[in-house]
Write a protein that holds these residues in place. Structure first.
Motif, PDB file in Angstrom:
ATOM      1  N   ALA A   1       0.864  -1.181   0.000  1.00 48.09           N
ATOM      2  CA  ALA A   1       0.000   0.000   0.000  1.00 48.09           C
ATOM      3  C   ALA A   1       0.898   1.228   0.000  1.00 48.09           C
ATOM      4  O   ALA A   1       2.085   1.144   0.321  1.00 48.09           O
ATOM      5  CB  ALA A   1      -0.922   0.002   1.214  1.00 48.09           C
ATOM      6  N   CYS A   2       0.324   2.359  -0.356  1.00 53.68           N
ATOM      7  CA  CYS A   2       1.085   3.610  -0.329  1.00 53.68           C
ATOM      8  C   CYS A   2       1.326   4.021   1.122  1.00 53.68           C
ATOM      9  O   CYS A   2       0.385   4.238   1.876  1.00 53.68           O
ATOM     10  CB  CYS A   2       0.321   4.703  -1.068  1.00 53.68           C
ATOM     11  SG  CYS A   2       1.140   6.308  -1.012  1.00 53.68           S
ATOM     12  N   LEU A   3       2.601   4.128   1.510  1.00 52.73           N
ATOM     13  CA  LEU A   3       2.944   4.420   2.896  1.00 52.73           C
ATOM     14  C   LEU A   3       3.633   5.771   3.042  1.00 52.73           C
ATOM     15  O   LEU A   3       4.441   5.978   3.959  1.00 52.73           O
ATOM     16  CB  LEU A   3       3.831   3.299   3.455  1.00 52.73           C
ATOM     17  CG  LEU A   3       3.152   1.922   3.492  1.00 52.73           C
ATOM     18  CD1 LEU A   3       4.134   0.864   3.938  1.00 52.73           C
ATOM     19  CD2 LEU A   3       1.928   1.951   4.393  1.00 52.73           C
ATOM     20  N   MET A   4       3.323   6.691   2.138  1.00 55.64           N
ATOM     21  CA  MET A   4       3.821   8.057   2.286  1.00 55.64           C
ATOM     22  C   MET A   4       3.332   8.635   3.608  1.00 55.64           C
ATOM     23  O   MET A   4       2.241   8.315   4.069  1.00 55.64           O
ATOM     24  CB  MET A   4       3.316   8.919   1.121  1.00 55.64           C
ATOM     25  CG  MET A   4       3.874   8.528  -0.234  1.00 55.64           C
ATOM     26  SD  MET A   4       2.876   9.123  -1.634  1.00 55.64           S
ATOM     27  CE  MET A   4       2.631  10.843  -1.225  1.00 55.64           C
ATOM     28  N   TRP A   5       4.159   9.475   4.224  1.00 57.33           N
ATOM     29  CA  TRP A   5       3.851  10.143   5.489  1.00 57.33           C
ATOM     30  C   TRP A   5       3.810   9.183   6.675  1.00 57.33           C
ATOM     31  O   TRP A   5       3.356   9.557   7.748  1.00 57.33           O
ATOM     32  CB  TRP A   5       2.505  10.897   5.412  1.00 57.33           C
ATOM     33  CG  TRP A   5       2.410  11.868   4.293  1.00 57.33           C
ATOM     34  CD1 TRP A   5       1.621  11.774   3.201  1.00 57.33           C
ATOM     35  CD2 TRP A   5       3.150  13.091   4.146  1.00 57.33           C
ATOM     36  NE1 TRP A   5       1.811  12.858   2.372  1.00 57.33           N
ATOM     37  CE2 TRP A   5       2.747  13.684   2.926  1.00 57.33           C
ATOM     38  CE3 TRP A   5       4.122  13.731   4.929  1.00 57.33           C
ATOM     39  CZ2 TRP A   5       3.265  14.874   2.475  1.00 57.33           C
ATOM     40  CZ3 TRP A   5       4.640  14.932   4.469  1.00 57.33           C
ATOM     41  CH2 TRP A   5       4.207  15.490   3.252  1.00 57.33           C
ATOM     42  N   ARG A   6       4.310   7.970   6.520  1.00 53.87           N
ATOM     43  CA  ARG A   6       4.243   7.004   7.618  1.00 53.87           C
ATOM     44  C   ARG A   6       5.623   6.616   8.136  1.00 53.87           C
ATOM     45  O   ARG A   6       5.822   5.518   8.628  1.00 53.87           O
ATOM     46  CB  ARG A   6       3.436   5.780   7.179  1.00 53.87           C
ATOM     47  CG  ARG A   6       1.941   6.127   7.135  1.00 53.87           C
ATOM     48  CD  ARG A   6       1.120   5.145   6.357  1.00 53.87           C
ATOM     49  NE  ARG A   6      -0.303   5.507   6.457  1.00 53.87           N
ATOM     50  CZ  ARG A   6      -0.888   6.427   5.703  1.00 53.87           C
ATOM     51  NH1 ARG A   6      -0.201   7.104   4.802  1.00 53.87           N
ATOM     52  NH2 ARG A   6      -2.185   6.700   5.859  1.00 53.87           N
ATOM     53  N   CYS A   7       6.562   7.550   7.992  1.00 52.43           N
ATOM     54  CA  CYS A   7       7.879   7.396   8.608  1.00 52.43           C
ATOM     55  C   CYS A   7       8.466   8.789   8.807  1.00 52.43           C
ATOM     56  O   CYS A   7       7.953   9.779   8.286  1.00 52.43           O
ATOM     57  CB  CYS A   7       8.812   6.538   7.756  1.00 52.43           C
ATOM     58  SG  CYS A   7       9.228   7.247   6.151  1.00 52.43           S
ATOM     59  N   ASP A   8       9.541   8.866   9.555  1.00 48.87           N
ATOM     60  CA  ASP A   8      10.183  10.152   9.805  1.00 48.87           C
ATOM     61  C   ASP A   8      11.091  10.528   8.639  1.00 48.87           C
ATOM     62  O   ASP A   8      11.482   9.679   7.826  1.00 48.87           O
ATOM     63  CB  ASP A   8      10.995  10.085  11.106  1.00 48.87           C
ATOM     64  CG  ASP A   8      12.015   8.960  11.064  1.00 48.87           C
ATOM     65  OD1 ASP A   8      13.176   9.217  10.723  1.00 48.87           O
ATOM     66  OD2 ASP A   8      11.637   7.801  11.357  1.00 48.87           O
ATOM     67  N   GLU A   9      11.433  11.816   8.557  1.00 44.68           N
ATOM     68  CA  GLU A   9      12.267  12.287   7.456  1.00 44.68           C
ATOM     69  C   GLU A   9      13.658  11.676   7.485  1.00 44.68           C
ATOM     70  O   GLU A   9      14.283  11.499   6.432  1.00 44.68           O
ATOM     71  CB  GLU A   9      12.360  13.822   7.470  1.00 44.68           C
ATOM     72  CG  GLU A   9      11.083  14.505   7.038  1.00 44.68           C
ATOM     73  CD  GLU A   9      11.274  15.997   6.799  1.00 44.68           C
ATOM     74  OE1 GLU A   9      12.424  16.473   6.901  1.00 44.68           O
ATOM     75  OE2 GLU A   9      10.275  16.679   6.510  1.00 44.68           O
ATOM     76  N   ASP A  10      14.171  11.333   8.654  1.00 48.92           N
ATOM     77  CA  ASP A  10      15.488  10.700   8.718  1.00 48.92           C
ATOM     78  C   ASP A  10      15.472   9.360   7.993  1.00 48.92           C
ATOM     79  O   ASP A  10      16.456   8.988   7.330  1.00 48.92           O
ATOM     80  CB  ASP A  10      15.912  10.493  10.175  1.00 48.92           C
ATOM     81  CG  ASP A  10      16.320  11.791  10.844  1.00 48.92           C
ATOM     82  OD1 ASP A  10      16.583  12.784  10.122  1.00 48.92           O
ATOM     83  OD2 ASP A  10      16.376  11.836  12.096  1.00 48.92           O
ATOM     84  N   ALA A  11      14.369   8.621   8.101  1.00 49.61           N
ATOM     85  CA  ALA A  11      14.254   7.348   7.385  1.00 49.61           C
ATOM     86  C   ALA A  11      14.225   7.583   5.883  1.00 49.61           C
ATOM     87  O   ALA A  11      14.871   6.858   5.111  1.00 49.61           O
ATOM     88  CB  ALA A  11      12.994   6.608   7.838  1.00 49.61           C
ATOM     89  N   GLU A  12      13.483   8.594   5.458  1.00 50.07           N
ATOM     90  CA  GLU A  12      13.446   8.913   4.033  1.00 50.07           C
ATOM     91  C   GLU A  12      14.833   9.262   3.511  1.00 50.07           C
ATOM     92  O   GLU A  12      15.267   8.765   2.463  1.00 50.07           O
ATOM     93  CB  GLU A  12      12.497  10.083   3.784  1.00 50.07           C
ATOM     94  CG  GLU A  12      11.046   9.813   4.123  1.00 50.07           C
ATOM     95  CD  GLU A  12      10.212  11.065   3.920  1.00 50.07           C
ATOM     96  OE1 GLU A  12      10.132  11.519   2.769  1.00 50.07           O
ATOM     97  OE2 GLU A  12       9.675  11.603   4.905  1.00 50.07           O
ATOM     98  N   ARG A  13      15.535  10.111   4.241  1.00 49.34           N
ATOM     99  CA  ARG A  13      16.882  10.516   3.816  1.00 49.34           C
ATOM    100  C   ARG A  13      17.812   9.309   3.746  1.00 49.34           C
ATOM    101  O   ARG A  13      18.617   9.186   2.819  1.00 49.34           O
ATOM    102  CB  ARG A  13      17.441  11.571   4.780  1.00 49.34           C
ATOM    103  CG  ARG A  13      16.719  12.902   4.724  1.00 49.34           C
ATOM    104  CD  ARG A  13      17.307  13.877   5.744  1.00 49.34           C
ATOM    105  NE  ARG A  13      16.526  15.102   5.831  1.00 49.34           N
ATOM    106  CZ  ARG A  13      16.669  16.132   5.003  1.00 49.34           C
ATOM    107  NH1 ARG A  13      17.588  16.080   4.049  1.00 49.34           N
ATOM    108  NH2 ARG A  13      15.926  17.216   5.142  1.00 49.34           N
ATOM    109  N   GLN A  14      17.712   8.422   4.732  1.00 50.94           N
ATOM    110  CA  GLN A  14      18.576   7.246   4.751  1.00 50.94           C
ATOM    111  C   GLN A  14      18.359   6.389   3.518  1.00 50.94           C
ATOM    112  O   GLN A  14      19.308   5.932   2.876  1.00 50.94           O
ATOM    113  CB  GLN A  14      18.321   6.429   6.009  1.00 50.94           C
ATOM    114  CG  GLN A  14      19.206   5.197   6.137  1.00 50.94           C
ATOM    115  CD  GLN A  14      20.664   5.556   6.271  1.00 50.94           C
ATOM    116  OE1 GLN A  14      21.103   6.101   7.267  1.00 50.94           O
ATOM    117  NE2 GLN A  14      21.453   5.254   5.233  1.00 50.94           N
TER     118      GLN A  14
END
Length: 328
Positions: free
Chosen positions: A135-148
């Motif tokens: 499923a689309c999980l946008m907005w369901r983690c912190d920005e540090d996880a995205e950057r990593q």
């Protein structure tokens, strides 16, 4: 078939078949949960919208192979065709017989999105051996996880070489204003729709944002770089800004639907990646609409971002690091 050494592991499977922005953002959420729960991360992009081979994992087609992301073990290649992931599964739907899992109605997908979001926010783990994130999980983690994830996942060398060549030829020595206009070109654009309620007004708003971006202080001569999914938008903005820089690519017919489609083949996916990573190297990025996952990479890494307010599309917001100001 079991692949040696995997039988006793627990897994988080990130299944996506959408555009790269959604795929990577959702992967970041799955990675964060895999890290917290001590599981192996599986990147399963079979059936991707950029390919017409249903059993080919799109990840190694477009990205360099990886065995882990910041210490979290990962399976990212076609070995997934030979792995039998152990049950029980979460969400509960995936415990059904395989034949019953082939069709999932939209309401089931949305329900799983919410169940996974609640799990990711909770402090506990689930007993299931395999957590399926389809499923689309946008907005369901912190920005540090995205950057990593964005920093760990790199395009294949030949794609990176194309990105670097365009940057050196067209970007170096200039302050680049990147403009992303997500139009839809006839597809269901869902939460993006309010921005296009009045198409002529939308184009005027984008032009006004470009003018405001050009008026900001820049250390070098300014160049404009446009990424869009609509040939019509390209024509309109090129008429207003004749020096507009674009990366040549194939567009669909007018109102013919999204660019991320298997009809364009691998080249369509490569074009998307080239534009996505070039936007991330711009000095200023304009996002219209800001709800598009395609520009999430640029939002995280570009030094200056101009967005249209979610509740009031006519209002412009300037983001520089942690500073947010009204640009209207």
């Amino acid at each position: 078939m079991h692949v040696s050494g995997l039988e006793k592991r627990r897994f988080v499977v990130s299944r996506r078949r959408t555009g790269f922005g959604d795929c990577l953002w959702s992967l970041a959420a799955a990675w964060r949960y895999a890290q917290r729960s001590g599981r192996t991360l599986v990147i399963d992009w079979r059936g991707a919208c950029y390919l017409d081979q249903p059993f080919t994992n799109a990840f190694p087609v477009f990205f360099q192979p990886i065995n882990d992301i910041a210490g979290v073990p990962a399976i990212s290649d076609d070995r997934i065709n030979d792995v039998s992931f152990p049950g029980p599964f979460f969400p509960e739907w995936w415990n059904r017989p395989a034949i019953e899992c082939l069709y999932r109605p939209d309401e089931q997908i949305f329900q799983e999105r919410d169940e996974l979001g609640e799990l990711f926010q909770a402090e506990h783990d689930v007993e299931a051996n395999t957590v399926v994130c389809d499923a689309c999980l946008m907005w369901r983690c912190d920005e540090d996880a995205e950057r990593q994830v964005f920093q760990s996942v790199q395009p294949r060398p030949e794609i990176q070489a194309r990105i670097d060549a365009i940057y050196q030829k067209c970007f170096e020595g200039h302050s680049i204003i990147g403009i992303h206009v997500r139009h839809g070109n006839g597809e269901d654009i869902m939460e993006h729709a309010p921005y296009w309620a009045d198409p002529e007004l939308a184009v005027r708003q984008v032009c006004a944002a470009i003018d405001k971006a050009k008026a900001l202080p820049h250390p070098r001569p300014v160049r404009l770089f446009l990424c869009t999914d609509s040939a019509r938008i390209l024509d309109l903005l090129s008429a207003r800004f004749p020096d507009l820089l674009t990366v040549p690519k194939h567009f669909g017919s007018n109102q013919g639907g999204p660019l991320h489609t298997a009809a364009l083949g691998i080249d369509g996916g490569i074009s998307a990646l080239v534009e996505m990573y070039l936007l991330g190297r711009c000095d200023t990025v304009i996002r219209f609409p800001p709800t598009s996952a395609f520009t999430r990479y640029a939002r995280l890494f570009a030094p200056r971002v101009i967005e249209f307010d979610l509740k009031e599309p006519s209002r412009l917001t300037l983001i520089e690091g942690s500073q947010v100001s009204d640009l209207s």
